[in-house]
Design an enzyme around this catalytic site. Structure first.
Site, PDB file in Angstrom:
ATOM      1  CG  ASN A 236      -0.278  -0.052   2.598  1.00  0.00           C
ATOM      2  OD1 ASN A 236       1.023   0.253   2.637  1.00  0.00           O
ATOM      3  ND2 ASN A 236      -1.058  -0.443   3.525  1.00  0.00           N
ATOM      4  NE  ARG A 237      -2.549   6.015  -0.199  1.00  0.00           N
ATOM      5  CZ  ARG A 237      -3.613   6.673  -0.212  1.00  0.00           C
ATOM      6  NH1 ARG A 237      -3.842   7.407  -1.165  1.00  0.00           N
ATOM      7  NH2 ARG A 237      -4.680   6.412   0.785  1.00  0.00           N
ATOM      8  CB  ALA A 238       2.073   3.557   4.690  1.00  0.00           C
ATOM      9  CD  GLU A 239       2.039  -2.590   3.621  1.00  0.00           C
ATOM     10  OE1 GLU A 239       1.587  -3.112   4.352  1.00  0.00           O
ATOM     11  OE2 GLU A 239       1.794  -2.584   2.158  1.00  0.00           O
ATOM     12  CG  ASP A 305      -5.753  -9.259   4.552  1.00  0.00           C
ATOM     13  OD1 ASP A 305      -4.597  -8.921   4.159  1.00  0.00           O
ATOM     14  OD2 ASP A 305      -6.039  -9.585   5.467  1.00  0.00           O
TER      15      ASP A 305
END
Ligand SMILES: Nc1ncnc2c1ncn2[C@@H]1O[C@H](COP(=O)(O)OP(=O)(O)OP(=O)(O)O)[C@@H](O)[C@H]1O
Ligand SMILES: [Mg+2]
Length: 351
Positions: A236-239, A305
């Site tokens: 995702n964006r943060a990851e 998920d």
């Protein structure tokens, strides 16, 4: 599957600490108009999904919810006293991913380590109802990961986590089990929640790739060297930001993703962007965007998920990657509109 409703179901309850927007979505656009869009995929026959064999490996957890009333402040400390009236348990982490694959009608196996404790037993029990084939290693010393939320009047008051890292023996036994299961599955899905279940992830990827199986990774943390050689990674964006830093523009993002992908030998990267949908970056330099399609958003936790589970099922059914992304985006749009349930079934995806 019959979606379970929360008691006193109200749109403000969330299963996680992720902020939830209840406002209807405005139509979304590609981040840049010159980026091509993922074309809409057609109906995939049920039998094709039923033939897909997905092996999910990773960190499992139990999501537990205690619901109760608060009528007084504790005489012991300035904190509310919750009189618990109801408990609900759900499969979390890699178990939720596997459950999503099974809900679509695919054959889903789950390889993971659980403890010999009550939450571990509960996971075993819930897996029986999910249609997932469990390949569980038991580690008697392990505290099975459990996230306990205490809620009152649809408000989360506290979350309590229990977890530790599985023992080496259990992880090695898991690796042996992986070797045994590899040939019996079409797609390998690695669901990393940084709890230690994927200590041997690099070896698993190398073995799966040598056997010609696509490997999908839902990453965690800043060390992606561990995921070297994977087919597709779905941050995702943060990851992604944690690994490549903050991008300044879509061009900058593309450059950072290409450099990362190339250096790690990863074929494709699917960036999930919450309300902005998702963007697929592929080895041919291609970039394709799918806009978010949710009509109502109630509960966004677990959407990631559903995305990776749908991708794995569709690739296992032999679909090209862009079609798999289109369907994963559609599935995500459905699952975020559900309250307290985190799977999408065949009839919902292909109404
Ligand atoms: N607020 C939202 N509005 C519309 N669609 C959403 C929203 N949040 C998520 N989605 C859909 O779900 C997909 C995955 O969401 P997101 O990028 O938040 O993944 P994630 O952070 O990995 O989720 P999680 O870890 O909670 O399972 C998005 O690409 C989008 O299609
Ligand atoms: Mg995620």
């Amino acid at each position: 599957m019959n979606p379970t409703r929360w008691p006193n179901s109200a749109s403000t309850i969330t299963r996680s600490d992720v902020p939830v927007s209840n406002s209807p979505l405005k139509p979304m656009h590609a981040p840049e108009s010159n980026v091509s869009l993922v074309p809409e995929a057609g109906v995939v026959p049920r039998a094709r999904l039923a033939a897909a064999r997905v092996l999910v490996v990773g960190d499992v957890m139990l999501d537990r919810y205690w619901f109760g009333d608060v009528n007084r402040i504790s005489p012991e400390a300035p904190v509310p006293v919750v009189h618990v009236q109801k408990q609900e348990d759900r499969l979390g982490g890699a178990a939720n991913v596997a459950r999503n694959a099974a809900a679509l009608g695919a054959q889903a196996g789950l390889l993971c380590v659980v403890g010999h404790d009550e939450p571990g037993e509960r996971i075993v029990e819930l897996l029986k109802d999910s249609g997932v084939v469990p390949h569980l290693e038991r580690d008697p010393e392990l505290l099975t990961t459990i996230k306990l939320r205490v809620l009152s009047r649809q408000q989360q008051l506290l979350r309590v986590d229990f977890e530790n890292t599985p023992a080496h023996e259990a992880l090695l036994a898991g690796l042996a089990r992986f070797d045994e299961q590899l040939s019996k599955h079409d797609v390998i899905l690695l669901s990393d929640y940084a709890k230690g279940g994927l200590t041997h992830v690099t070896t698993m990827i190398a073995k799966a790739r040598a056997a010609g199986k696509p490997v999908l990774v839902d990453p965690k943390g800043d060390d992606w060297e561990r995921y070297r050689g994977a087919t597709l990674i779905t941050p995702n964006r943060a990851e992604l930001r944690e690994v490549v830093g903050q991008w300044k523009s879509e061009d900058d993002l593309r450059a950072r993703v290409t450099a990362l992908r190339t250096s790690l030998g990863i074929e494709a990267l699917l960036l999930t962007r919450s309300e902005e949908g998702m963007t697929l970056f592929t080895a041919d330099g291609g970039e394709r965007h799918a806009s978010a399609v949710a009509r109502e958003v109630y509960d966004v936790s677990g959407a990631g998920d559903t995305v990776i589970a749908t991708l794995a099922v569709m690739l296992g059914a032999g679909l090209p990657l862009v079609e798999a992304v289109s369907l994963a985006n559609r599935a995500a749009g459905i699952v975020v509109g559900k309250l307290g349930t985190a799977t999408v079934d065949y009839d919902e995806l292909f109404p």
